[in-house]
Structures are given as C-alpha cells and as structure tokens.
Design a protein around this motif. Structure first.
Motif, PDB file in Angstrom:
ATOM      1  N   ALA A 118       0.773  -1.117  -0.095  1.00 13.86           N
ATOM      2  CA  ALA A 118      -0.081   0.025  -0.250  1.00 13.86           C
ATOM      3  C   ALA A 118       0.913   1.139   0.004  1.00 13.86           C
ATOM      4  O   ALA A 118       0.704   2.216  -0.709  1.00 13.86           O
ATOM      5  CB  ALA A 118      -0.855   0.011   1.172  1.00 13.86           C
ATOM      6  N   GLU A 119       2.123   1.183   0.620  1.00 15.95           N
ATOM      7  CA  GLU A 119       3.016   2.292   0.744  1.00 15.95           C
ATOM      8  C   GLU A 119       3.483   2.701  -0.769  1.00 15.95           C
ATOM      9  O   GLU A 119       3.614   3.910  -1.162  1.00 15.95           O
ATOM     10  CB  GLU A 119       3.896   2.250   1.710  1.00 15.95           C
ATOM     11  CG  GLU A 119       3.569   1.895   3.292  1.00 15.95           C
ATOM     12  CD  GLU A 119       3.217   3.484   3.816  1.00 15.95           C
ATOM     13  OE1 GLU A 119       3.462   4.588   3.001  1.00 15.95           O
ATOM     14  OE2 GLU A 119       3.166   3.606   5.060  1.00 15.95           O
ATOM     15  N   THR A 120       3.957   1.515  -1.399  1.00 15.17           N
ATOM     16  CA  THR A 120       4.471   1.731  -2.705  1.00 15.17           C
ATOM     17  C   THR A 120       3.133   2.187  -3.559  1.00 15.17           C
ATOM     18  O   THR A 120       3.420   3.124  -4.483  1.00 15.17           O
ATOM     19  CB  THR A 120       4.503   0.260  -3.322  1.00 15.17           C
ATOM     20  OG1 THR A 120       5.699  -0.256  -2.283  1.00 15.17           O
ATOM     21  CG2 THR A 120       5.269   0.337  -4.654  1.00 15.17           C
ATOM     22  N   ALA A 121       2.156   1.903  -3.407  1.00 13.06           N
ATOM     23  CA  ALA A 121       0.832   2.093  -4.440  1.00 13.06           C
ATOM     24  C   ALA A 121       0.589   3.646  -4.112  1.00 13.06           C
ATOM     25  O   ALA A 121       0.415   4.457  -5.008  1.00 13.06           O
ATOM     26  CB  ALA A 121      -0.427   1.320  -4.103  1.00 13.06           C
ATOM     27  N   ARG A 122       0.631   4.022  -2.819  1.00  9.29           N
ATOM     28  CA  ARG A 122       0.723   5.438  -2.662  1.00  9.29           C
ATOM     29  C   ARG A 122       1.665   6.417  -3.141  1.00  9.29           C
ATOM     30  O   ARG A 122       1.397   7.505  -3.717  1.00  9.29           O
ATOM     31  CB  ARG A 122       0.882   5.866  -0.935  1.00  9.29           C
ATOM     32  CG  ARG A 122       0.735   7.157  -0.774  1.00  9.29           C
ATOM     33  CD  ARG A 122       0.347   7.531   0.841  1.00  9.29           C
ATOM     34  NE  ARG A 122       1.347   7.038   1.665  1.00  9.29           N
ATOM     35  CZ  ARG A 122       1.535   7.127   3.046  1.00  9.29           C
ATOM     36  NH1 ARG A 122       0.386   7.833   3.622  1.00  9.29           N
ATOM     37  NH2 ARG A 122       2.318   6.692   3.750  1.00  9.29           N
ATOM     38  N   ALA A 123       2.869   5.886  -3.038  1.00 13.79           N
ATOM     39  CA  ALA A 123       4.018   6.594  -3.753  1.00 13.79           C
ATOM     40  C   ALA A 123       3.833   6.797  -5.412  1.00 13.79           C
ATOM     41  O   ALA A 123       4.150   7.732  -5.964  1.00 13.79           O
ATOM     42  CB  ALA A 123       5.324   5.836  -3.764  1.00 13.79           C
ATOM     43  N   ASP A 124       3.044   5.850  -5.903  1.00 17.64           N
ATOM     44  CA  ASP A 124       2.562   5.895  -7.307  1.00 17.64           C
ATOM     45  C   ASP A 124       1.397   6.497  -7.647  1.00 17.64           C
ATOM     46  O   ASP A 124       1.071   6.520  -8.764  1.00 17.64           O
ATOM     47  CB  ASP A 124       2.439   4.380  -8.017  1.00 17.64           C
ATOM     48  CG  ASP A 124       3.795   3.617  -8.007  1.00 17.64           C
ATOM     49  OD1 ASP A 124       4.910   4.136  -7.918  1.00 17.64           O
ATOM     50  OD2 ASP A 124       3.776   2.127  -8.045  1.00 17.64           O
ATOM     51  N   ASP A 125       0.638   6.806  -6.494  1.00 13.57           N
ATOM     52  CA  ASP A 125      -0.436   7.870  -6.842  1.00 13.57           C
ATOM     53  C   ASP A 125      -1.684   6.824  -7.276  1.00 13.57           C
ATOM     54  O   ASP A 125      -2.514   7.158  -7.926  1.00 13.57           O
ATOM     55  CB  ASP A 125      -0.353   8.923  -7.518  1.00 13.57           C
ATOM     56  CG  ASP A 125      -1.318  10.145  -7.299  1.00 13.57           C
ATOM     57  OD1 ASP A 125      -1.614  10.243  -6.228  1.00 13.57           O
ATOM     58  OD2 ASP A 125      -1.457  10.937  -8.347  1.00 13.57           O
ATOM     59  N   ASP A 126      -1.354   5.763  -7.064  1.00 13.31           N
ATOM     60  CA  ASP A 126      -2.591   4.653  -7.626  1.00 13.31           C
ATOM     61  C   ASP A 126      -3.536   4.169  -6.410  1.00 13.31           C
ATOM     62  O   ASP A 126      -3.563   3.130  -5.674  1.00 13.31           O
ATOM     63  CB  ASP A 126      -1.753   3.436  -8.092  1.00 13.31           C
ATOM     64  CG  ASP A 126      -2.742   2.407  -8.483  1.00 13.31           C
ATOM     65  OD1 ASP A 126      -4.014   2.315  -8.714  1.00 13.31           O
ATOM     66  OD2 ASP A 126      -2.296   1.518  -9.201  1.00 13.31           O
ATOM     67  N   TRP A 127      -4.737   5.212  -6.374  1.00 13.05           N
ATOM     68  CA  TRP A 127      -5.435   4.936  -5.075  1.00 13.05           C
ATOM     69  C   TRP A 127      -6.303   3.830  -5.350  1.00 13.05           C
ATOM     70  O   TRP A 127      -6.958   3.341  -4.263  1.00 13.05           O
ATOM     71  CB  TRP A 127      -6.240   6.549  -4.826  1.00 13.05           C
ATOM     72  CG  TRP A 127      -5.281   7.483  -4.578  1.00 13.05           C
ATOM     73  CD1 TRP A 127      -4.751   8.414  -5.309  1.00 13.05           C
ATOM     74  CD2 TRP A 127      -4.364   7.438  -3.608  1.00 13.05           C
ATOM     75  NE1 TRP A 127      -3.615   9.249  -4.793  1.00 13.05           N
ATOM     76  CE2 TRP A 127      -3.582   8.460  -3.641  1.00 13.05           C
ATOM     77  CE3 TRP A 127      -4.523   6.712  -2.197  1.00 13.05           C
ATOM     78  CZ2 TRP A 127      -2.495   8.926  -2.424  1.00 13.05           C
ATOM     79  CZ3 TRP A 127      -3.591   7.181  -1.082  1.00 13.05           C
ATOM     80  CH2 TRP A 127      -2.640   8.099  -1.479  1.00 13.05           C
TER      81      TRP A 127
END
Length: 213
Positions: A118-127
């Motif tokens: 989830a932290e990685t997805a947040r960094a990718d702005d993939d909500w």
C-alpha cells in the motif's frame, strides 16, 4: 444416496466463476449499476450463457447483482442502510479475528506485506490499488480465525464494500488515512496487545464508516 457427476461439475463451475467475479468486484473492475453483458462475460470465462445465468442468480442472491426481468443483470449499488449494516458486520467479524490472533500466525506476515504494498501504491499515486490492498489487508486479518466459512462470508462483505467505494471518487482523501492506521493496528497485534488492537480497530471502523456516509 446417488449423485449426478454432471450436475456436481456444473455446480462446482458456478461456484468457481462466482468466486472469480467476486474477486473482480473487490478489485473494482465493475462499477455500481453497470450492466453485465452475457455474451461478453460468457466468452471471458469460457462458459455457456446458461451457466453464466446460474452464476448471475447466485450473485444476485448474495446481494452483489440485481436481475431485472427483460433487461438483464446489473452490478448492485449499496445504499446508506447497506453501509451501516456492512460496518456492523465488519465490527463483529474483525473484532473476533483480533481476539483469535496468535503470535507468528501466517496472516500477520501477509498483513505486513500488504501494508508495504500500500505504501508503494501511494507513492505511485494509484489510489484504486491502495483501496484494493486495504481490503486485502482486512481480509487477511479475518484469516486469523482459521475459518473458511468466515473468510468466505467476509469476501461477500468486501465485494459489497467495494461497490460502496465505487460510488465515490477513488482519491487520497478516501484511502490515505487508513494506510498508517493499518500499520498501527498490525503493530498492536504483532505485540499481542489485544486490548490496544481492539481499541484501534474500533476507532478505525468508526472513522471509515463516517467518512463513507
């Protein structure tokens, strides 16, 4: 007792395809209110339209689809009353999962991995991805109960919840606050601090329900 192997195979196929579609719902692949094309979905899953109709009937009985005579099958769009009931059931199941947790349970490692994703997805702005991972995190929590029946029931709940989120905008406002809350909750559970974990879970569910409503 006698059995019909052909009928058993058909029921197993219906159950499998229904499970596959529920996973797609949890991943946000279908929008609330969307009409499902029998021809397209039968082709996608490699099944007959008669089998697909049985799948649709099962998912309709589970509250995930709405079948309208002479119009077809539509993805359900849960309303405010549904949201309140979903969170009521979440509270019962997930508090039981916290109380059932044991140190070293494989589900805790799964939760840790999902929190990191989830932290990685947040960094990718993939909500949308963050939302899916959040649901998988809480699904893993229920696996602490080691109950296939509870896990199967919780899958239905998560599919409904994703249809609630599908009526909202997938943005940081909807998902970001829960990334850190998941980590805090997990840390309490990893330490075996059941009281703190229950308090954190209760605050989490109250915040999430109010935000959605």
């Amino acid at each position: 007792m006698t059995t019909n192997p052909g009928q058993d195979d058909e029921q197993s196929l219906v159950a499998k395809i229904s499970s596959d579609i529920r996973r797609l719902l949890i991943s946000g692949e279908f929008a609330p209110g969307e009409k499902l094309s029998e021809q397209q979905m039968a082709s996608q899953f490699g099944i007959s339209r008669n089998t697909l109709r049985e799948v649709f009937r099962l998912l309709s009985s589970q509250g995930l689809l709405n079948h309208i005579p002479n119009r077809g099958a539509f993805v359900a769009a849960p309303d405010e009353a549904d949201v309140i009931d979903i969170y009521r059931v979440r509270g019962v199941i997930q508090k039981g999962a916290v109380q059932a947790a044991s140190p070293g349970h494989p589900a805790l490692a799964r939760m840790r991995a999902l929190a990191a994703e989830a932290e990685t997805a947040r960094a990718d702005d993939d909500w949308r991805r963050v939302g899916t991972l959040n649901m998988e995190f809480h699904r893993a929590m229920v696996e602490l109960c080691d109950s296939p029946r509870l896990s199967a029931g919780f899958d239905l709940l998560l599919a409904e919840l994703r249809l609630v989120f599908g009526q909202l905008e997938d943005t940081s406002h909807l998902h970001e606050p829960y990334i850190a809350l998941n980590v805090t909750l997990l840390e309490h559970m990893e330490r075996g601090d059941t009281a703190a974990a229950l308090e954190a879970l209760d605050a989490y569910l109250v915040k999430s329900e109010r935000s959605v409503l």
